[in-house]
Design a protein around this motif. Structure first.
Motif, mmCIF file in Angstrom:
data_model
loop_
_atom_site.group_PDB
_atom_site.id
_atom_site.type_symbol
_atom_site.label_atom_id
_atom_site.label_comp_id
_atom_site.label_asym_id
_atom_site.label_seq_id
_atom_site.Cartn_x
_atom_site.Cartn_y
_atom_site.Cartn_z
ATOM 1 N N GLY A 239 122.966 97.746 103.079
ATOM 2 C CA GLY A 239 122.857 97.576 104.523
ATOM 3 C C GLY A 239 121.840 96.515 104.907
ATOM 4 N N ILE A 240 120.702 96.509 104.235
ATOM 5 C CA ILE A 240 119.676 95.499 104.506
ATOM 6 C C ILE A 240 120.223 94.095 104.234
ATOM 7 C CG2 ILE A 240 117.445 94.596 103.710
ATOM 8 C CD1 ILE A 240 116.622 97.579 103.251
ATOM 9 N N GLN A 241 120.910 93.933 103.129
ATOM 10 C CA GLN A 241 121.487 92.626 102.797
ATOM 11 C C GLN A 241 122.498 92.179 103.849
ATOM 12 O OE1 GLN A 241 121.425 90.153 100.059
ATOM 13 N NE2 GLN A 241 119.354 90.998 100.045
ATOM 14 N N SER B 71 125.423 93.873 112.286
ATOM 15 C CA SER B 71 124.208 94.031 113.082
ATOM 16 C C SER B 71 123.323 95.063 112.397
ATOM 17 C CB SER B 71 124.561 94.524 114.490
ATOM 18 O OG SER B 71 125.053 95.866 114.435
ATOM 19 N N PRO B 72 121.998 95.033 112.660
ATOM 20 C CA PRO B 72 121.132 96.055 112.070
ATOM 21 C C PRO B 72 121.628 97.470 112.348
ATOM 22 C CG PRO B 72 119.793 94.322 112.992
ATOM 23 C CD PRO B 72 121.209 94.021 113.397
ATOM 24 N N THR C 129 107.839 100.438 104.402
ATOM 25 C CA THR C 129 106.549 100.083 104.994
ATOM 26 C C THR C 129 106.697 99.874 106.498
ATOM 27 O OG1 THR C 129 105.927 99.000 102.920
ATOM 28 C CG2 THR C 129 104.593 98.503 104.844
ATOM 29 N N LEU C 130 107.728 99.134 106.899
ATOM 30 C CA LEU C 130 107.970 98.882 108.313
ATOM 31 C C LEU C 130 108.423 100.145 109.038
ATOM 32 C CD1 LEU C 130 109.650 95.423 107.855
ATOM 33 C CD2 LEU C 130 107.749 95.843 109.423
ATOM 34 N N LEU C 131 109.296 100.923 108.419
ATOM 35 C CA LEU C 131 109.752 102.179 109.020
ATOM 36 C C LEU C 131 108.561 103.084 109.332
ATOM 37 C CD1 LEU C 131 112.746 104.404 108.019
ATOM 38 C CD2 LEU C 131 110.463 105.385 107.915
ATOM 39 N N SER C 132 107.605 103.129 108.381
ATOM 40 C CA SER C 132 106.424 103.973 108.606
ATOM 41 C C SER C 132 105.605 103.457 109.780
ATOM 42 C CB SER C 132 105.560 104.047 107.342
ATOM 43 O OG SER C 132 104.827 102.854 107.115
ATOM 44 N N ALA C 133 105.512 102.142 109.913
ATOM 45 C CA ALA C 133 104.748 101.555 111.022
ATOM 46 C C ALA C 133 105.363 101.897 112.368
ATOM 47 C CB ALA C 133 104.667 100.042 110.856
ATOM 48 N N TYR C 134 106.701 101.899 112.414
ATOM 49 C CA TYR C 134 107.409 102.173 113.660
ATOM 50 C C TYR C 134 107.651 103.666 113.903
ATOM 51 C CZ TYR C 134 108.399 97.257 114.684
ATOM 52 O OH TYR C 134 108.300 95.929 115.007
ATOM 53 N N GLY C 135 107.108 104.512 113.031
ATOM 54 C CA GLY C 135 107.211 105.949 113.239
ATOM 55 C C GLY C 135 108.595 106.512 112.972
ATOM 56 N N GLY C 136 109.337 105.891 112.073
ATOM 57 C CA GLY C 136 110.695 106.336 111.783
ATOM 58 C C GLY C 136 110.754 107.481 110.784
ATOM 59 N N GLY D 218 113.438 103.517 112.214
ATOM 60 C CA GLY D 218 114.188 102.923 111.103
ATOM 61 C C GLY D 218 114.992 101.718 111.554
ATOM 62 N N LEU D 219 115.595 101.824 112.724
ATOM 63 C CA LEU D 219 116.355 100.706 113.281
ATOM 64 C C LEU D 219 115.431 99.570 113.688
ATOM 65 C CD1 LEU D 219 118.976 99.425 114.261
ATOM 66 C CD2 LEU D 219 118.789 100.781 116.373
ATOM 67 N N GLU D 220 114.293 99.897 114.307
ATOM 68 C CA GLU D 220 113.331 98.858 114.705
ATOM 69 C C GLU D 220 112.810 98.097 113.481
ATOM 70 O OE1 GLU D 220 112.644 97.876 117.816
ATOM 71 O OE2 GLU D 220 114.210 99.321 118.353
#
Length: 412
Positions: free
Chosen positions: A388-390, A398-399, A199-206, A221-223
């Motif tokens: 990776g998220i965990q 780091s992210p 959901t967030l990746l889509s918002a940031y255009g990843g 994706g990183l953002e």
């Protein structure tokens, strides 16, 4: 809600169906479903009992497993000679299932009425390389739920339209002492976390994949992961979110312990039910926010379909059952937990009454649903992303490093 008002009738029909089929059933179907989110287990049993009552020569054995066990249970049953006739499958699995001959291609069974009547986006749930491997059943995405009373108390007049506004609003609510942790998410090391991340990746255009290679470790994706980690480290996100699944998020929100929550459609009516929820009447819902200059809203394709296994001995009966379960009549009657796949349902008072706010959010959210990558290697990629998220949330990487490692282990 129609299906609640008719519960006694359905119960009586169910009892009748069980009695008749026990004595007369000639065909037995084994069906595998999910025991979380969307339709409840009781709803699926009621739908099936009504089907059996109308088809006394068919008995349907139902099995329910958590989402996390649905894929493996299906695949393992194939190796054991095929224990299921009908299986529920996620939008992310048709590529793998097609490659491994798990589901029948049912393209020639789909009628013109189905093709024209079902929302175009719903077909992406069951389609791979122009072949249909079932019927779409659960049309879903994640929405931003908010507590109207908490926002009002903090002096916030409208729900956030961007993710930056969400953080700012959450900080106001936290600073005012209204709730300690304003945001709840499903960040357990499971597919739920990947859905929130998408959901967030889509918002940031990843992008998940670009030119055949992983790309989620870059750009949007990183953002997206940075946003997750920042909201966690800033104390705006409930720290237990890293163990939460969707039902945990619902329970926290309807107990009055969160001002915001990202969750599927089903939460709207359950959290507004005064029998079980402390916040009934104060539940608002809007599309997941966008990012200024990049997107107006965000959404993940969380839809699911019903398919016939290639090992089924009763494919015709299985298809008949599937077409009943996905029919507009049945979907409209149970639309309070999962919105229908049928276009004309969205102007039907039976569907819209009492959930006008949800329908309005759906019109935006369903139109911008972002797909998780359609690849035969999806399971491997998802597991790497979950880890990776965990690691990023726990601060062990780091992210950027966490996502690079996930990309390296994605199977692509």
């Amino acid at each position: 809600m129609k299906f609640v008002l008719h519960a006694p009738l359905l119960a009586a029909t169910a009892l009748l169906g069980v009695t008749v089929t026990a004595a007369q059933a000639e065909t037995t179907l084994n069906a595998l479903f999910m025991a979380q989110a969307a339709y409840s287990e009781d709803d699926i049993r009621s739908m099936t009992s009504a089907y059996e009552a109308a088809h006394p020569d068919v008995k349907v054995n139902l099995e329910f497993v958590p989402y996390e066990g649905l894929h493996d249970k299906t695949v393992l049953s194939m190796g054991a000679g095929g224990g299921y006739d009908v299986v529920l499958f996620d939008v992310i699995w048709p590529a793998e299932y097609a490659q491994n001959n798990v589901l029948l291609d049912v393209s020639d069974r789909i009628t013109n009425e189905m093709k024209s009547g079902v929302l175009p986006g719903a077909w992406t749930t069951v389609t791979y390389e122009n072949k249909n491997y079932g019927m779409p059943w659960i049309l879903d995405t994640k929405y931003l739920f908010y507590n109207k009373a908490m926002l009002k108390k903090a002096g916030i007049s409208t729900p956030p339209a961007t993710w930056a506004e969400l953080k700012a609003d959450a900080q106001k609510i936290k600073d005012a002492g209204i709730v300690k942790y304003p945001i709840a998410w499903s960040w357990s090391q499971a597919e739920a976390a990947v859905c929130d991340y998408t959901t967030l990746l889509s918002a940031y255009g990843g992008d998940f994949i670009k030119d055949g290679k992983p790309d989620f470790q870059n750009g949007g994706g990183l953002e997206a992961l940075k946003y997750m980690v920042d909201s966690y480290n800033d104390g705006l996100t409930n720290p237990n979110s890293k163990e939460f699944l969707e039902e945990d998020v619902r329970n926290v929100f309807q107990n009055g312990d969160a001002a915001f929550a990202l969750n599927w459609t089903y939460m709207y009516n359950l959290a507004n039910d005064p029998k079980d929820s402390k916040v009934a009447g104060d539940v608002g819902v809007v599309p997941a926010p966008g990012v200024e200059g990049i997107s107006d809203a965000s959404a993940v394709n969380g839809s699911m379909g019903l398919g016939i296994t290639t090992t089924s001995k009763h494919p015709d009966a299985a298809w008949n059952y599937i077409t009943y379960m996905t029919s507009q009549k049945v979907q409209n009657a149970y639309s309070k937990l999962s919105l229908p796949i049928w276009k004309s349902s969205y102007t039907d008072p039976e569907v819209t009454k009492g959930q006008e706010e949800l329908i309005a959010a759906a019109q935006t959210g369903l139109a911008v649903m972002y797909p998780r990558p359609m690849t035969p290697h999806y399971q491997e990629m998802s597991m790497a992303l979950q880890q990776g998220i965990q690691e990023a949330l726990l601060g062990t990487a780091s992210p950027k490093d966490a996502l690079q490692e996930a990309a390296d282990n994605s199977g692509l």
